[in-house]
Design a protein around this motif. Structure first.
Motif, PDB file in Angstrom:
ATOM      1  N   GLY A  90       0.799  -1.216   0.000  1.00 57.15           N
ATOM      2  CA  GLY A  90       0.000   0.000   0.000  1.00 57.15           C
ATOM      3  C   GLY A  90       0.836   1.271   0.000  1.00 57.15           C
ATOM      4  N   LEU A  91       2.143   1.134  -0.240  1.00 57.24           N
ATOM      5  CA  LEU A  91       3.017   2.305  -0.256  1.00 57.24           C
ATOM      6  C   LEU A  91       2.831   3.141  -1.510  1.00 57.24           C
ATOM      7  CD1 LEU A  91       6.242   0.664   1.175  1.00 57.24           C
ATOM      8  CD2 LEU A  91       4.758   2.334   2.306  1.00 57.24           C
ATOM      9  N   ILE A  92       2.507   2.488  -2.607  1.00 65.00           N
ATOM     10  CA  ILE A  92       2.136   3.176  -3.841  1.00 65.00           C
ATOM     11  C   ILE A  92       0.878   2.499  -4.360  1.00 65.00           C
ATOM     12  CG2 ILE A  92       4.436   4.019  -4.473  1.00 65.00           C
ATOM     13  CD1 ILE A  92       4.727   1.626  -6.338  1.00 65.00           C
ATOM     14  N   ARG A  93       0.114   3.245  -5.130  1.00 63.49           N
ATOM     15  CA  ARG A  93      -1.149   2.706  -5.640  1.00 63.49           C
ATOM     16  C   ARG A  93      -1.261   2.980  -7.139  1.00 63.49           C
ATOM     17  NH1 ARG A  93      -2.117   4.886  -0.744  1.00 63.49           N
ATOM     18  NH2 ARG A  93      -2.998   3.486   0.820  1.00 63.49           N
ATOM     19  N   ARG A 103      15.062   6.333  -0.075  1.00 66.66           N
ATOM     20  CA  ARG A 103      15.866   7.203   0.804  1.00 66.66           C
ATOM     21  C   ARG A 103      15.652   6.848   2.267  1.00 66.66           C
ATOM     22  NH1 ARG A 103      14.885  13.260  -0.400  1.00 66.66           N
ATOM     23  NH2 ARG A 103      16.436  13.471   1.241  1.00 66.66           N
ATOM     24  N   LEU A 104      14.406   6.559   2.638  1.00 61.39           N
ATOM     25  CA  LEU A 104      14.119   6.174   4.024  1.00 61.39           C
ATOM     26  C   LEU A 104      14.826   4.868   4.379  1.00 61.39           C
ATOM     27  CD1 LEU A 104      10.331   7.070   4.081  1.00 61.39           C
ATOM     28  CD2 LEU A 104      12.129   8.192   5.424  1.00 61.39           C
ATOM     29  N   GLU A 105      14.767   3.915   3.464  1.00 69.81           N
ATOM     30  CA  GLU A 105      15.461   2.649   3.709  1.00 69.81           C
ATOM     31  C   GLU A 105      16.967   2.860   3.814  1.00 69.81           C
ATOM     32  OE1 GLU A 105      13.338  -1.214   2.178  1.00 69.81           O
ATOM     33  OE2 GLU A 105      13.563   0.186   0.506  1.00 69.81           O
ATOM     34  N   ALA A 106      17.513   3.753   2.999  1.00 66.81           N
ATOM     35  CA  ALA A 106      18.947   4.045   3.039  1.00 66.81           C
ATOM     36  C   ALA A 106      19.352   4.671   4.375  1.00 66.81           C
ATOM     37  CB  ALA A 106      19.336   4.956   1.882  1.00 66.81           C
ATOM     38  N   GLN A 107      18.406   5.314   5.049  1.00 64.23           N
ATOM     39  CA  GLN A 107      18.676   5.899   6.361  1.00 64.23           C
ATOM     40  C   GLN A 107      18.548   4.863   7.478  1.00 64.23           C
ATOM     41  OE1 GLN A 107      19.747   8.911   7.370  1.00 64.23           O
ATOM     42  NE2 GLN A 107      19.983   9.551   5.257  1.00 64.23           N
ATOM     43  N   GLY A 108      18.271   3.620   7.097  1.00 61.46           N
ATOM     44  CA  GLY A 108      18.186   2.557   8.094  1.00 61.46           C
ATOM     45  C   GLY A 108      16.801   2.376   8.689  1.00 61.46           C
ATOM     46  N   ILE A 109      15.805   3.004   8.082  1.00 58.46           N
ATOM     47  CA  ILE A 109      14.443   2.858   8.591  1.00 58.46           C
ATOM     48  C   ILE A 109      13.836   1.592   7.999  1.00 58.46           C
ATOM     49  CG2 ILE A 109      12.157   3.937   8.709  1.00 58.46           C
ATOM     50  CD1 ILE A 109      13.640   6.644   8.428  1.00 58.46           C
ATOM     51  N   PRO A 110      13.402   0.671   8.862  1.00 64.64           N
ATOM     52  CA  PRO A 110      12.839  -0.594   8.356  1.00 64.64           C
ATOM     53  C   PRO A 110      11.579  -0.365   7.524  1.00 64.64           C
ATOM     54  CG  PRO A 110      13.276  -0.730  10.723  1.00 64.64           C
ATOM     55  CD  PRO A 110      13.444   0.712  10.318  1.00 64.64           C
ATOM     56  N   LEU A 111      11.404  -1.200   6.520  1.00 67.51           N
ATOM     57  CA  LEU A 111      10.252  -1.075   5.626  1.00 67.51           C
ATOM     58  C   LEU A 111       8.933  -1.186   6.395  1.00 67.51           C
ATOM     59  CD1 LEU A 111       9.579  -0.517   2.712  1.00 67.51           C
ATOM     60  CD2 LEU A 111       9.690  -2.952   2.251  1.00 67.51           C
ATOM     61  N   ASP A 112       8.895  -1.989   7.446  1.00 70.11           N
ATOM     62  CA  ASP A 112       7.678  -2.078   8.263  1.00 70.11           C
ATOM     63  C   ASP A 112       7.331  -0.720   8.871  1.00 70.11           C
ATOM     64  OD1 ASP A 112       7.398  -4.781   7.749  1.00 70.11           O
ATOM     65  OD2 ASP A 112       8.268  -5.424   9.652  1.00 70.11           O
ATOM     66  N   ASP A 113       8.359   0.006   9.342  1.00 65.09           N
ATOM     67  CA  ASP A 113       8.125   1.331   9.918  1.00 65.09           C
ATOM     68  C   ASP A 113       7.691   2.322   8.848  1.00 65.09           C
ATOM     69  OD1 ASP A 113       8.865   0.280  12.356  1.00 65.09           O
ATOM     70  OD2 ASP A 113      10.842   1.224  12.397  1.00 65.09           O
ATOM     71  N   ILE A 114       8.289   2.226   7.686  1.00 71.75           N
ATOM     72  CA  ILE A 114       7.913   3.103   6.576  1.00 71.75           C
ATOM     73  C   ILE A 114       6.454   2.855   6.200  1.00 71.75           C
ATOM     74  CG2 ILE A 114       8.330   3.687   4.143  1.00 71.75           C
ATOM     75  CD1 ILE A 114      11.292   2.842   4.663  1.00 71.75           C
ATOM     76  N   ASP A 146      11.632  16.835   3.079  1.00 77.47           N
ATOM     77  CA  ASP A 146      11.403  16.296   1.734  1.00 77.47           C
ATOM     78  C   ASP A 146      10.156  15.411   1.694  1.00 77.47           C
ATOM     79  OD1 ASP A 146      13.660  17.618   0.880  1.00 77.47           O
ATOM     80  OD2 ASP A 146      14.923  15.820   0.819  1.00 77.47           O
ATOM     81  N   ILE A 147       9.924  14.658   2.760  1.00 80.73           N
ATOM     82  CA  ILE A 147       8.737  13.791   2.837  1.00 80.73           C
ATOM     83  C   ILE A 147       7.487  14.637   2.787  1.00 80.73           C
ATOM     84  CG2 ILE A 147       7.399  12.296   4.373  1.00 80.73           C
ATOM     85  CD1 ILE A 147      10.118  11.180   5.357  1.00 80.73           C
ATOM     86  N   ILE A 148       7.463  15.679   3.588  1.00 82.31           N
ATOM     87  CA  ILE A 148       6.283  16.545   3.623  1.00 82.31           C
ATOM     88  C   ILE A 148       6.027  17.139   2.239  1.00 82.31           C
ATOM     89  CG2 ILE A 148       5.376  18.711   4.565  1.00 82.31           C
ATOM     90  CD1 ILE A 148       6.919  17.935   7.188  1.00 82.31           C
ATOM     91  N   ALA A 149       7.095  17.592   1.586  1.00 81.85           N
ATOM     92  CA  ALA A 149       6.935  18.175   0.245  1.00 81.85           C
ATOM     93  C   ALA A 149       6.493  17.123  -0.770  1.00 81.85           C
ATOM     94  CB  ALA A 149       8.256  18.820  -0.196  1.00 81.85           C
ATOM     95  N   ALA A 150       7.073  15.923  -0.692  1.00 82.50           N
ATOM     96  CA  ALA A 150       6.760  14.881  -1.680  1.00 82.50           C
ATOM     97  C   ALA A 150       5.342  14.346  -1.531  1.00 82.50           C
ATOM     98  CB  ALA A 150       7.765  13.729  -1.549  1.00 82.50           C
ATOM     99  N   LEU A 151       4.844  14.309  -0.329  1.00 88.40           N
ATOM    100  CA  LEU A 151       3.532  13.716  -0.103  1.00 88.40           C
ATOM    101  C   LEU A 151       2.408  14.737  -0.029  1.00 88.40           C
ATOM    102  CD1 LEU A 151       4.480  10.961   2.485  1.00 88.40           C
ATOM    103  CD2 LEU A 151       4.243  10.764   0.017  1.00 88.40           C
TER     104      LEU A 151
END
Length: 131
Positions: free
Chosen positions: A29-32, A57-68, A124-129
């Motif tokens: 559900g991350l993209i539709r 980019r989030l994954e590259a920062q070490g944020i797990p995909l579940d958290d994303i 960047d997240i706020i701007a992108a979304l």
């Protein structure tokens, strides 16, 4: 209408990921898909490129995909609470920094660089979304 939309392979190519990655992000559900062709192929809005890049980019920062996934598909957090937490952490860091030795200062500097990178990513997240 479909001429501006991207097929899964086109989206994957633009983002430098595999079709399987796009499938996986879609299943989470991350993209539709924006539409489907007569042959039932998924079509994506070109803005999905930015969403995939953001996830990468989030994954590259070490944020797990579940958290994303939780962050991007769950209810929106109260930004004021998050800002208060960041400000409290920065105040604590400044207090610690004022009372530490040079080795700890270097470590704190590294942590501050990481924090800056994450804050930039948040902007960047706020701007992108944004709608």
């Amino acid at each position: 209408m479909h001429t501006e939309l991207l097929r899964i392979g086109e989206l994957a190519d633009h983002c430098g990921v595999s079709r399987r990655t796009i499938d996986y992000y879609t299943s989470l559900g991350l993209i539709r898909p924006a539409a489907r062709t007569d042959g039932n192929f998924r079509l994506y809005d070109p803005r999905a490129i930015h969403h995939v890049e953001l996830i990468q980019r989030l994954e590259a920062q070490g944020i797990p995909l579940d958290d994303i996934t939780s962050a991007l598909t769950g209810p929106a957090p109260d930004r004021s609470v998050l800002i208060d937490r960041v400000e409290t952490a920065l105040t604590r860091l400044r207090t610690i920094e004022a009372n530490t030795d040079p080795d700890t200062d270097r470590l704190a500097g590294t942590a501050l660089e990481r924090a800056h990178s994450l804050v930039t990513l948040a902007v960047d997240i706020i701007a992108a979304l944004a709608p």
